[in-house]
Design a protein around this motif. Structure first.
Motif, short mmCIF file in Angstrom:
data_model
loop_
_atom_site.label_atom_id
_atom_site.label_comp_id
_atom_site.label_asym_id
_atom_site.label_seq_id
_atom_site.Cartn_x
_atom_site.Cartn_y
_atom_site.Cartn_z
N THR A 53 0.82 -1.22 0.00
CA THR A 53 0.00 0.00 0.00
C THR A 53 0.85 1.27 0.00
OG1 THR A 53 -0.21 -0.09 2.41
CG2 THR A 53 -1.96 -1.12 1.12
N ARG A 54 2.05 1.20 0.59
CA ARG A 54 2.92 2.38 0.62
C ARG A 54 4.05 2.32 -0.40
NH1 ARG A 54 2.52 5.77 4.95
NH2 ARG A 54 3.74 7.09 3.52
N ARG A 93 -3.24 5.23 2.69
CA ARG A 93 -3.27 5.12 4.14
C ARG A 93 -4.05 3.85 4.52
NH1 ARG A 93 -6.04 10.12 6.62
NH2 ARG A 93 -4.04 11.07 6.04
N ILE A 94 -3.51 3.06 5.45
CA ILE A 94 -4.22 1.84 5.81
C ILE A 94 -5.21 2.06 6.95
CG2 ILE A 94 -2.35 0.36 5.00
CD1 ILE A 94 -1.71 -0.27 7.93
N ALA A 95 -5.04 3.10 7.74
CA ALA A 95 -6.00 3.40 8.80
C ALA A 95 -7.38 3.64 8.18
CB ALA A 95 -5.57 4.62 9.60
N GLY A 96 -8.37 3.00 8.73
CA GLY A 96 -9.72 3.15 8.22
C GLY A 96 -10.10 2.17 7.12
N ALA A 101 -4.48 -2.16 15.78
CA ALA A 101 -3.55 -1.13 16.27
C ALA A 101 -3.23 -0.10 15.18
CB ALA A 101 -2.27 -1.78 16.79
N PHE A 102 -3.31 -0.52 13.92
CA PHE A 102 -3.08 0.39 12.80
C PHE A 102 -4.36 1.12 12.38
CE2 PHE A 102 0.87 -1.89 12.37
CZ PHE A 102 1.73 -1.01 11.74
N GLY A 103 -5.45 0.86 13.07
CA GLY A 103 -6.69 1.55 12.77
C GLY A 103 -7.51 0.93 11.67
N MET A 104 -7.24 -0.33 11.33
CA MET A 104 -8.01 -1.00 10.30
C MET A 104 -9.28 -1.62 10.87
SD MET A 104 -5.00 -2.84 8.02
CE MET A 104 -5.92 -2.79 6.48
N GLN A 105 -10.28 -1.77 10.03
CA GLN A 105 -11.51 -2.44 10.41
C GLN A 105 -11.37 -3.93 10.05
OE1 GLN A 105 -13.94 -0.66 11.98
NE2 GLN A 105 -12.56 1.09 11.78
N VAL A 106 -11.54 -4.81 11.01
CA VAL A 106 -11.25 -6.23 10.81
C VAL A 106 -12.53 -7.00 10.45
CG1 VAL A 106 -10.42 -8.35 11.89
CG2 VAL A 106 -9.27 -6.17 12.36
N HIS A 107 -12.47 -7.71 9.33
CA HIS A 107 -13.52 -8.63 8.92
C HIS A 107 -12.87 -9.99 8.74
CE1 HIS A 107 -16.53 -5.44 7.72
NE2 HIS A 107 -15.43 -4.72 7.92
N ARG A 155 -16.09 -6.67 -0.37
CA ARG A 155 -16.21 -5.45 0.43
C ARG A 155 -14.92 -4.95 1.04
NH1 ARG A 155 -20.97 -8.11 0.45
NH2 ARG A 155 -22.91 -6.90 0.66
N VAL A 156 -13.90 -5.80 1.11
CA VAL A 156 -12.68 -5.40 1.84
C VAL A 156 -11.70 -4.67 0.92
CG1 VAL A 156 -12.94 -7.24 3.52
CG2 VAL A 156 -11.55 -7.64 1.47
N ASP A 157 -10.81 -3.89 1.57
CA ASP A 157 -9.77 -3.16 0.85
C ASP A 157 -8.47 -3.95 0.80
OD1 ASP A 157 -11.33 -0.63 0.57
OD2 ASP A 157 -11.21 -0.70 2.76
N VAL A 158 -8.26 -4.78 1.81
CA VAL A 158 -7.08 -5.65 1.88
C VAL A 158 -7.57 -7.04 2.27
CG1 VAL A 158 -4.85 -6.08 2.97
CG2 VAL A 158 -5.62 -3.72 2.64
N LEU A 159 -7.10 -8.06 1.56
CA LEU A 159 -7.45 -9.44 1.88
C LEU A 159 -6.18 -10.17 2.28
CD1 LEU A 159 -9.57 -11.74 1.95
CD2 LEU A 159 -8.93 -12.25 -0.41
N SER A 160 -6.18 -10.75 3.49
CA SER A 160 -5.02 -11.50 3.99
C SER A 160 -5.37 -12.98 4.04
CB SER A 160 -4.63 -11.00 5.38
OG SER A 160 -3.57 -11.78 5.91
N ILE A 161 -4.55 -13.80 3.38
CA ILE A 161 -4.76 -15.25 3.37
C ILE A 161 -4.00 -15.86 4.54
CG2 ILE A 161 -4.60 -17.36 2.01
CD1 ILE A 161 -6.35 -15.17 0.75
#
Length: 328
Positions: free
Chosen positions: A120-121, A147-150, A171-177, A206-212
């Motif tokens: 992202t950066r 920005r990853i926050a939000g 802690a980084f301000g992300m919304q967790v799904h 719906r998500v902005d970042v997907l973590s496997i």
């Protein structure tokens, strides 16, 4: 086996402290070279040893297990994942399988966040500019990332590592799904402030970042296939520190090249070290050589778990990290 030490064959070089302790406790036959065993050498090890200590690159299938000697009673895997071992066939042949769960949780979660930030950066792009000596100086619109926050983070697989990623993301301000085979207990879900999705399709759209963060099993192979990848937002990024087989790598490459997915951070690959060459050329992709668990502390702790599993077995007890087919 009173009076006789177990013969333990180790397929790869391990941290020196681990190898030394193995030599003290067992008749440990260590690998002189840090390269994968050939299939022939692995078959020979299965024939001659009481215990074999493989790693994720050692595929121990039914055909190899059919060649195992009568002495072989334990496969003490150095690592948490056991998809490279035919656990069911091993159990049918009276061979126990153990692993090293929990050790790599924090290290892998750290690397997941590093990849999220890296993509992202645009950190690798910035490094490349500096290493090439091409930086013309600061500019208001240069190297703009996001920005990853939000942002909404979707976690596919909410086991130990998925939950550790969730804690960091909050802690980084992300919304967790998250999507998981089983929903978390309410108190855990509330503690992580995580939103559960029974439908993976609905979550990934719906998500902005997907973590496997799920293991590779027959049911998770290509779980992120072309159809499901197309559900993701064009602005979304995908990160994988789990198993490469969970993602259809060719489909992902096509979509990244077409701008249908904004970026990817990958530490694991569908075909091991054989990576799609088109994937290597993309500037919106961060590729790492399976470094997620690569800390000195983690590798030593993995070895200590292997030793405990072997010693417990030698003493006539059930290894604490025994793997059974129903767990997979």
């Amino acid at each position: 086996m009173p009076g006789k030490r177990l013969t333990v064959v180790v397929t790869r070089r391990l941290p020196e402290a681990v190898e030394t302790r193995m030599r003290e406790l067992f008749d440990a036959r260590l690998s002189p070279d840090d390269v994968p065993m050939t299939r022939e050498a692995l078959a020979e090890a299965l024939q001659d040893a009481d215990v074999v200590v493989p790693t994720l690159v050692d595929r121990i299938d039914a055909a190899l297990l059919a060649q195992a000697g009568e002495r072989l009673k334990l496969i003490a895997n150095y690592g948490a994942g056991v998809d490279h071992i035919d656990v069911a066939t091993a159990r049918q042949r009276g061979i126990l399988v153990s692993n090293t769960p929990g050790v790599v949780t924090e290290d892998t979660a750290d690397m997941t966040m590093a990849l999220i930030l890296g993509v992202t950066r645009r950190i690798p792009e910035g490094l490349a500019v500096m290493q090439a000596g091409d930086w013309p100086g600061w500019a208001p619109t240069a190297m703009l990332g996001g920005r990853i926050a939000g942002r909404r983070l979707g976690i596919l697989g909410m086991g130990r590592i998925g939950q550790a990623v969730a804690r960091r993301a909050r802690a980084f301000g992300m919304q967790v799904h998250y999507h998981n085979r089983k929903r978390l207990r309410p108190e855990i879900e509330e503690g992580l402030e995580a939103t559960y999705w029974e439908s993976l399709d609905q979550m990934v759209a719906r998500v902005d970042v997907l973590s496997i963060n799920c293991p590779h099993t027959p049911s998770t192979f290509h779980l992120m296939n072309a159809r499901r990848l197309k559900l993701m937002k064009p602005s979304a990024v995908i990160v994988n520190t789990s198993r490469g087989e969970v993602i259809d790598e060719n489909a992902l490459t096509r979509m990244l090249r077409a701008g249908e997915i904004a970026g990817a951070g990958l530490d694991v690959y569908e075909h091991g070290s054989h990576i799609n060459p088109r994937l290597r050329k993309l500037s919106n992709v961060v590729l790492l050589p399976h470094m997620g668990s690569a800390t000195v502390e983690g590798r030593v702790e993995m070895g200590e778990k292997v030793i405990i599993n072997i010693k417990t077995f030698e003493d006539g007890h059930r290894p604490p990290d025994l793997v059974v087919p129903g767990m997979m």
